[in-house]
Design a protein around this motif. Structure first.
Motif, mmCIF file in Angstrom:
data_model
loop_
_atom_site.group_PDB
_atom_site.id
_atom_site.type_symbol
_atom_site.label_atom_id
_atom_site.label_comp_id
_atom_site.label_asym_id
_atom_site.label_seq_id
_atom_site.Cartn_x
_atom_site.Cartn_y
_atom_site.Cartn_z
ATOM 1 N N GLN A 130 41.670 43.043 42.438
ATOM 2 C CA GLN A 130 40.407 42.304 42.526
ATOM 3 C C GLN A 130 40.769 40.867 43.334
ATOM 4 O OE1 GLN A 130 37.380 43.855 41.585
ATOM 5 N NE2 GLN A 130 39.159 45.490 41.058
ATOM 6 N N ASN A 132 39.566 37.941 42.746
ATOM 7 C CA ASN A 132 39.942 36.733 42.048
ATOM 8 C C ASN A 132 41.468 36.824 41.631
ATOM 9 O OD1 ASN A 132 39.995 38.815 40.159
ATOM 10 N ND2 ASN A 132 38.263 37.980 38.677
ATOM 11 N N GLU A 133 42.131 37.757 41.946
ATOM 12 C CA GLU A 133 43.575 38.095 41.583
ATOM 13 C C GLU A 133 44.642 37.734 42.895
ATOM 14 O OE1 GLU A 133 43.674 41.397 38.218
ATOM 15 O OE2 GLU A 133 43.449 42.212 40.169
ATOM 16 N N ASP A 153 37.951 36.289 47.191
ATOM 17 C CA ASP A 153 37.053 35.651 46.397
ATOM 18 C C ASP A 153 36.547 34.543 47.019
ATOM 19 O OD1 ASP A 153 36.726 33.404 44.202
ATOM 20 O OD2 ASP A 153 36.312 35.371 43.350
ATOM 21 N N SER A 156 38.484 31.405 47.316
ATOM 22 C CA SER A 156 39.647 30.983 47.810
ATOM 23 C C SER A 156 39.689 31.509 49.255
ATOM 24 C CB SER A 156 40.642 31.965 46.923
ATOM 25 O OG SER A 156 40.103 33.234 47.125
ATOM 26 N N GLN A 200 33.119 44.193 41.779
ATOM 27 C CA GLN A 200 33.953 43.129 42.867
ATOM 28 C C GLN A 200 34.465 44.346 44.102
ATOM 29 O OE1 GLN A 200 36.473 40.110 41.185
ATOM 30 N NE2 GLN A 200 36.060 41.259 39.292
#
Length: 344
Positions: A130, A132-133, A153, A156, A200
């Motif tokens: 994902q 956010n990882e 994300d 980032s 996502q």
């Protein structure tokens, strides 16, 4: 480094239970005990060096293919041909290099990282990560790695920091939506699993492509994006109700995968609704399901053989410390027009 026996003693579990958690056999462990053991493994930074004990120290010659798929594991969903086709293609190109492939489906970033470290993999291909990882993966990765279909994300900026092979999902979803519009459909729905605001990765990007096309043609967006039940066991009943509601007035259904679209084809027709006369249905992926469904499914084809080849080439450039000119490789999809769309 702590041992399995020490983790077992610390958590009050048996060594077998600890081993089950380490190797992803979580259906044999209660949720409470799983969380307790997982926390202990993270606390003591446990890593079982299997490959170091099994193989010589001149390199494991092991490449990992890790798919993060919490939903699929929880529901024991093993029928998606996309995963099977992609895994076989990756294994072929790994074997061509004289290496061995370890395939693992994991529930979390922590499990994926632990498996990768445990087997002393020389390289790894990661799917289902994902957005956010990505920062965490970049921080902890000490192994050559290629991501499949990774999207950043918004918080980032990972451009140039990771290696990715994927499809221009936004452009391809926009292409399919424009095809439906050109066929005379103005009431189009895009459907994928989960609540819309939780999407996502590819689901969110494909949704954005659909919205872009609808906006461009001044078509309604408010009711065009539909979230489906997460588990396939609940999808059938949802479809029954959706059919009774006459598809909420939609004339074309764009499912985010051929798996969902093919399932819908069968259920819709068993209810006496004709495809494409009464409702048009399209999918995404171009896998075997789209070819054998009746009627044959209009879809976006992505070449998984090419995707795997590009990913393994990019991975071995890292392993061999060769120059890499492009960190983000996007293959082109192809719209396959078949029999599941009516022209109005």
């Amino acid at each position: 480094m702590v041992s399995i026996k020490e983790i077992a003693k610390y958590t009050g579990a048996s060594p077998t239970t600890v081993s089950n958690v380490i190797h992803g056999r979580t259906n044999k462990v209660s949720k409470e005990k799983f969380k307790q053991i997982q926390a202990a493994l993270e606390k003591f930074n446990y890593s079982e060096q299997m490959a170091g004990r099994i193989l010589a120290n001149n390199g494991s010659r092991i490449i990992g293919f890790i798919i993060q798929d919490n939903v699929g594991l929880e529901s024991r969903e093993f029928s998606n041909p996309y995963i099977g086709e992609l895994t076989q293609a990756i294994e072929y190109y790994v074997r061509q290099r004289g290496y061995y492939l370890i395939y693992h489906r994991s529930k979390s970033f922590d499990e994926s990282l632990r498996v990768m470290q445990s087997w002393q993999m020389e390289g790894v291909v990661l799917s289902g990560v994902q957005p956010n990882e990505l920062v965490a993966w970049h921080q902890y990765l000490n192994t050559p790695a290629v991501f499949l279909d990774a999207f950043e994300d918004q918080a980032s900026d990972m451009r140039g920091k990771i290696k990715n092979v994927g499809l221009d999902d936004r452009a391809e979803a926009k292409k399919m939506t424009e095809f439906l519009i050109d066929a005379g459909h103005s009431d189009i729905a895009f459907l994928s699993r989960g609540t819309v605001n939780s999407w996502q990765g590819v689901d969110a990007i494909r949704r954005d492509g659909v919205i872009a096309a609808l906006k461009q043609h001044h078509l309604p967006i408010e009711t065009a994006i539909i979230g489906l039940p997460v588990f396939m066991t609940e999808f059938d009943e949802w479809l029954v109700q959706f059919i009774k509601q006459k598809f909420n007035g939609k004339s074309a259904l764009f499912f985010s995968s051929d798996l969902l679209a093919s399932y819908a084809l069968s259920r819709i027709q068993s209810a006496g609704v004709r495809i494409p006369d009464d409702i048009s249905v399209v999918g995404f992926d171009g896998n075997i399901l789209s070819q054998v469904s009746f009627p044959k499914l209009t879809t976006i084809f992505q070449d998984l053989n090419l995707k795997a080849d590009q990913a393994i080439n990019l991975l071995f450039k890292q392993i061999n410390q060769e120059e890499i000119l492009e960190n983000n490789i996007l293959i082109e999809g192809k719209l396959l027009e078949r029999d599941s769309v009516k022209y109005n």
